[in-house]
Scaffold this motif. Structure first.
Motif, PDB file in Angstrom:
ATOM      1  N   LEU A 158       0.829  -1.199   0.000  1.00  0.00           N
ATOM      2  CA  LEU A 158       0.000   0.000   0.000  1.00  0.00           C
ATOM      3  C   LEU A 158       0.871   1.259   0.000  1.00  0.00           C
ATOM      4  O   LEU A 158       0.589   2.226  -0.719  1.00  0.00           O
ATOM      5  N   SER A 159       1.937   1.231   0.798  1.00  0.00           N
ATOM      6  CA  SER A 159       2.858   2.373   0.829  1.00  0.00           C
ATOM      7  C   SER A 159       3.545   2.553  -0.517  1.00  0.00           C
ATOM      8  O   SER A 159       3.754   3.684  -0.970  1.00  0.00           O
ATOM      9  N   LEU A 160       3.867   1.426  -1.159  1.00  0.00           N
ATOM     10  CA  LEU A 160       4.469   1.494  -2.497  1.00  0.00           C
ATOM     11  C   LEU A 160       3.546   2.216  -3.465  1.00  0.00           C
ATOM     12  O   LEU A 160       3.962   3.119  -4.187  1.00  0.00           O
ATOM     13  N   GLN A 161       2.275   1.801  -3.470  1.00  0.00           N
ATOM     14  CA  GLN A 161       1.341   2.373  -4.428  1.00  0.00           C
ATOM     15  C   GLN A 161       1.017   3.833  -4.107  1.00  0.00           C
ATOM     16  O   GLN A 161       0.659   4.604  -4.995  1.00  0.00           O
ATOM     17  N   HIS A 202      12.599  -2.598  -5.595  1.00  0.00           N
ATOM     18  CA  HIS A 202      11.659  -1.701  -6.283  1.00  0.00           C
ATOM     19  C   HIS A 202      11.704  -0.302  -5.655  1.00  0.00           C
ATOM     20  O   HIS A 202      11.721   0.708  -6.371  1.00  0.00           O
ATOM     21  N   CYS A 203      11.722  -0.260  -4.316  1.00  0.00           N
ATOM     22  CA  CYS A 203      11.805   1.028  -3.611  1.00  0.00           C
ATOM     23  C   CYS A 203      13.105   1.758  -3.961  1.00  0.00           C
ATOM     24  O   CYS A 203      13.093   2.976  -4.178  1.00  0.00           O
ATOM     25  N   ALA A 204      14.204   1.015  -3.998  1.00  0.00           N
ATOM     26  CA  ALA A 204      15.493   1.626  -4.326  1.00  0.00           C
ATOM     27  C   ALA A 204      15.476   2.199  -5.741  1.00  0.00           C
ATOM     28  O   ALA A 204      15.997   3.301  -5.995  1.00  0.00           O
ATOM     29  N   GLY A 205      14.870   1.453  -6.666  1.00  0.00           N
ATOM     30  CA  GLY A 205      14.777   1.933  -8.050  1.00  0.00           C
ATOM     31  C   GLY A 205      13.979   3.224  -8.141  1.00  0.00           C
ATOM     32  O   GLY A 205      14.342   4.145  -8.883  1.00  0.00           O
ATOM     33  N   LYS A 206      12.886   3.306  -7.373  1.00  0.00           N
ATOM     34  CA  LYS A 206      12.066   4.510  -7.393  1.00  0.00           C
ATOM     35  C   LYS A 206      12.800   5.709  -6.802  1.00  0.00           C
ATOM     36  O   LYS A 206      12.480   6.855  -7.114  1.00  0.00           O
TER      37      LYS A 206
END
Length: 907
Positions: free
Chosen positions: A511-514, A547-551
């Motif tokens: 949810l935090s990702l989105q 994924h978080c690191a890429g963002k």
């Protein structure tokens, strides 16, 4: 679940108090002393039935009031032990109320207990003066707690039971009180709390073995409630030998518990041999249960066994046995039992259609009460839902019919129910199987109603499931408001269960990702990866951290996490995904050497993963292009043969995975598209080899091209193929792969000089565009252009001109048409006008080409063609001037202009 080990500790304490009978014995004659001796001996040996007439005689003879009360207590105890509570009550009630001892009150409460009259028992126990009987206080409190539980007053029961501490004089009362507290937690759907209470009970050496048996028994039901079916079965197995030697109700409950544990285990077991062994064992237990308790409840449980076995093993014999059993209506004596049998008989039908018909008959029965109809409609909806899921897996395409039927049946069931129930939950799951966004919105609205209903949440064994479900729906909706609310629900309703804690962390992270909260998501997934309890989720946690690191533009960190996933957690389902995404698509499409080598190693590491379809496809595209250095030098030339092999592997791995049913239905459209795009690319690669070959080799590769394209086109017209089922949809009636294949086949026929076949396939393509109501588009324009060129070759300039004009109409406003394609179309139109001797129109279009603001050699070609028209118009000076201008341009058209000047004008 009923706890049968409700000890009567006074039988082991108060019963053995000194009654002071010795002094009174002296008052009796020798014959009476003999009766006393025999009665006491029978009592000590628990031969209560033999003791009753002796104590009755002594009671009737006794003149002393105190002695009479003591004989009455002995006699009442025997009545209670012989399960004659009414006789005990009649005896004790006949005593003078002013002379009743505390023990008399206790015995009266035991008689009421046996009669199941807890309010009366409580009334008696409240008369017991605890302040004057400290030794017995814990026992009386225990009884009061039990009766408060029986009337459903769990709050006061907990308060009373918590007053019993380990310092109690009676070593049994404290463990029993804790067990009753554990039972309250279990009834209130808090099995984890119940287990913690049980595990805190210390073991006293003075405890009787029966207390440990009671503890194991209760633990079995707690594990069953925790869905820990293996542990539950282990507990009941421990008690089985004792249960089989007992004829009490307790033994029946042990059998029921073990059967239930085994049946629940079957749902999780996939190995057929293990299933058969467990079913065989459970069937023996059911035989024993039927012998001991041939009730309708036992027969209904046996029918459940047959139904579960039938479904688990796809066993028609078990369906038949269930049906045969449920047809014996005389086995089900109560109205509710009979209805349950009819409901299970509907479930016993071996096919979806038969079950559907039976549920329909039951739900429309005019005599059926609303509650039963609601239950029937619930199972009817489940039948539709299961069939929809089965069809979805079998056909690998979206089948909405059964899901819509399921939604209808479940909605009807809800309308007949009095409030929120499990039906609402299944309706939400049904909505999530339907692709339209409106159903996801309905699921969210329905879930909102459930979350607002405290009674519904309290009734759930695991309310965490609802909060997790809200997260999944919010993730699908992708609305900021829904995402925020779902995250708040998880944060506001923490859980102590590791199973749900793990899911909470994952879902809150997603949810935090989105929501774009990369740092918070990274913290959550870091917590998930660090906790040893969630070791099985480490690969997934690291993947999302990547994924978080890429963002956050941390490329080195992103690659580091992904490498950890596929090297350290290669068994994780996220390992092949991490491996594939180690390089980005841009690196693959640009043919970066390290990226391609990385892809080429993937089949050896993950030989059966769906992303191999992508990998082989990208490798094929890589071989179709020249590899250039940064300076533009050719490092490696295109390799059409290797490209063909890679595209063929793309198709092969797709077919293999489809056969193994290893591509989820949600991904079918995506991978089917890649598979047929690869087939189209393979045909184009074969055509490229043919174009660059001569003689026999050219013919062979043209043949290969034709065969590949013909098969591709056939797949789009065959209703049994995935191309037709998946790619041809109402919103895409003529997919671009199909259109491109027909255009490529036309080009193949052109190369083979098969003009009739070329015309036929072009006509087929135009018919498909017409049927699909497509009037504009790049491929439609190209098809009209090919029709026009063919008409010119066939000597029909008027038809050709019509086709070229249609091609121009098909050009979209924001077209991807290249400058050369646009100019060539105009030139083709000009040539048609020229052949029709409409020289002015031809000249006008050529001027349009020449004056277009693009860099293209076709503008020079147009100048040359305009010189030819000047000649036809008898204007040689303008023709020569045009040719002179071309001669100064350089290139191929410049050379042709020079030759024409020399030949025609002696220049």
């Amino acid at each position: 679940m009923k706890l049968y080990f409700n000890f009567h500790p006074l039988k082991q304490t108060l019963y053995l108090l000194k009654f002071g009978l010795l002094a009174h014995f002296l008052l009796f004659a020798d014959s009476n002393l003999t009766d006393i001796k025999h009665a006491e001996t029978h009592f000590a040996e628990k031969l209560y039935g033999d003791a009753i007439p002796l104590y009755s005689h002594l009671f009737n003879l006794a003149q002393d009031k105190e002695l009479k009360i003591q004989w009455a207590q002995r006699l009442a105890t025997c009545f209670i032990e012989e399960n004659q509570p009414r006789s005990a009550l009649a005896l004790l009630s006949s005593l003078d109320p002013h002379l009743r001892l505390n023990h008399t009150l206790y015995l009266i409460s035991l008689a009421y207990r046996q009669l199941g009259q807890s309010p009366q028992a409580l009334n008696v126990l409240q008369q017991y003066p605890l302040c004057y009987a400290k030794d017995e206080a814990s026992i009386i409190l225990l009884e009061q707690g039990y009766h408060l539980m029986q009337i459903g007053d769990f709050i006061h029961a907990q308060k009373i039971l918590n007053e019993i501490d380990m310092k109690s004089c009676d070593p049994i009362s404290y463990p029993l009180a804790q067990m009753q507290l554990a039972k309250i937690s279990l009834i209130n759907h808090h099995p984890d709390e119940a287990l913690q209470i049980l595990n805190r009970i210390p073991h006293f050496l003075s405890q009787p073995p029966s207390l440990e048996i009671a503890k194991i028994y209760l633990k079995g039901w707690i594990h069953l409630a925790r869905k820990d079916d293996v542990e539950a079965a282990s507990c009941f197995e421990t008690l089985l030998s004792k249960a089989l030697t007992s004829q009490s109700n307790w033994s029946i409950d042990v059998l029921n518990g073990l059967i239930a544990s085994n049946l629940k285990q079957t749902i999780k077991i996939t190995d057929t041999n293990q299933l058969n062994q467990l079913f065989s064992k459970t069937e023996s237990l059911l035989d024993e249960l039927i012998k001991r308790s041939p009730t309708e409840a036992s027969y209904l449980l046996l029918s459940d066994f047959y139904l579960i076995k039938a479904k688990s093993l796809s066993d028609p014999d078990s369906y038949a046995k269930a049906e045969q059993l449920l047809d014996q209506i005389d086995l089900f004596s109560s109205t509710n039992g009979l209805r349950e049998a009819l409901l299970k008989r509907a479930a016993a039908a071996p096919s979806y259609l038969e079950r559907d018909q039976r549920y329909e008959q039951l739900s429309t029965s005019p005599s059926a009460p609303l509650e039963f109809r609601a239950k029937v409609l619930f199972f009817k909806g489940l039948n539709d839902l299961e069939e929809g899921i089965r069809n979805q897996k079998a056909t690998l395409t979206q089948q909405n019919g059964q899901f819509e039927k399921a939604a209808h049946a479940l909605t009807q069931s809800i309308q007949l129910e009095k409030g929120p129930s499990q039906t609402h939950k299944y309706l939400i799951h049904t909505y999530l199987h339907l692709p339209q966004a409106s159903y996801t919105e309905l699921a969210w609205q329905l879930l909102d109603q459930l979350i607002a209903n405290d009674n519904f949440l309290f009734s759930l064994e695991h309310p965490e499931e609802i909060y997790c479900l809200s997260a999944w729906i919010a993730l699908r909706l992708a609305h900021s408001e829904a995402l925020q609310k779902a995250r708040s629900l998880i944060q506001q309703h923490p859980t102590t269960c590791p199973f749900w804690q793990e899911r909470y962390l994952k879902l809150e992270g997603l949810l935090s990702l989105q929501l774009g909260d990369w740092q918070q998501a990274d913290r959550l997934f870091d917590c998930l990866s660090q906790n040893i309890t969630y070791a099985s989720s480490r690969g997934e946690a690291l993947f999302w951290r990547a994924h978080c690191a890429g963002k956050q533009q941390q490329e080195a960190l992103r690659k580091g996490y992904l490498e950890q996933v596929y090297t350290q957690y290669s068994q994780s389902p996220f390992a092949p995904i991490a491996y594939f995404h180690y390089y980005c698509y841009r690196d693959y499409m640009h043919g970066k050497r390290k990226a391609i080598k990385h892809l080429q190693a993937m089949p050896f590491l993950f030989p059966d993963h769906k992303l191999l379809i992508n990998a082989y496809y990208l490798i094929g595209l890589y071989h179709k292009k020249d590899s250039l250095s940064e300076e533009g030098k050719i490092l490696r030339r295109k390799d059409w043969t290797s490209a063909i092999a890679a595209f063929e592997l793309t198709e092969t791995i797709f077919e293999t995975l489809i056969e193994k049913n290893e591509i989820p239905s949600a991904d079918i459209h995506y991978f089917t598209h890649i598979r047929y795009q690869a087939q189209l690319e393979r045909a184009q690669a074969n055509f490229a080899i043919a174009k660059n070959s001569i003689g026999g080799k050219k013919e062979i590769y043209l043949k290969y091209t034709k065969e590949v394209l013909y098969q591709l086109i056939q797949d789009f017209t065959d209703p049994e193929t995935l191309a037709k089922k998946v790619l041809v949809q109402p919103n895409s009636p003529y997919p671009h792969i199909w259109a491109e294949a027909e255009l490529e086949l036309a080009k193949t026929y052109e190369e083979k000089n098969e003009w009739k076949e070329r015309e036929n396939i072009l006509n087929d393509s135009l018919k498909h565009y017409h049927q699909a109501h497509i009037t504009k588009g790049y491929r439609l324009m190209r098809t009209w252009v090919e029709k026009g060129k063919l008409a010119r070759l066939q000597g029909s300039p008027q038809s050709a001109l019509h086709h070229f004009l249609e091609a121009e109409k098909a050009i979209q406003e924001h077209s991807t048409l290249s400058p050369n394609e646009k100019l060539d179309l105009w030139i083709q139109q000009s040539l048609c006008y020229k052949e029709l001797n409409k020289l002015e129109q031809s000249m006008r279009i050529l001027s349009q080409v020449i004056n277009d603001d693009v860099i293209s050699p076709l503008r020079i070609k147009a100048m040359f063609l305009r010189a030819e028209i000047y000649e036809l118009q008898g204007r040689p000076e303008l023709a020569m001037k045009q040719l002179e201008a071309i001669a100064h341009k350089g290139g191929g058209w410049s050379q042709q202009a020079k030759e024409k000047l020399e030949k025609s004008y002696g220049y």
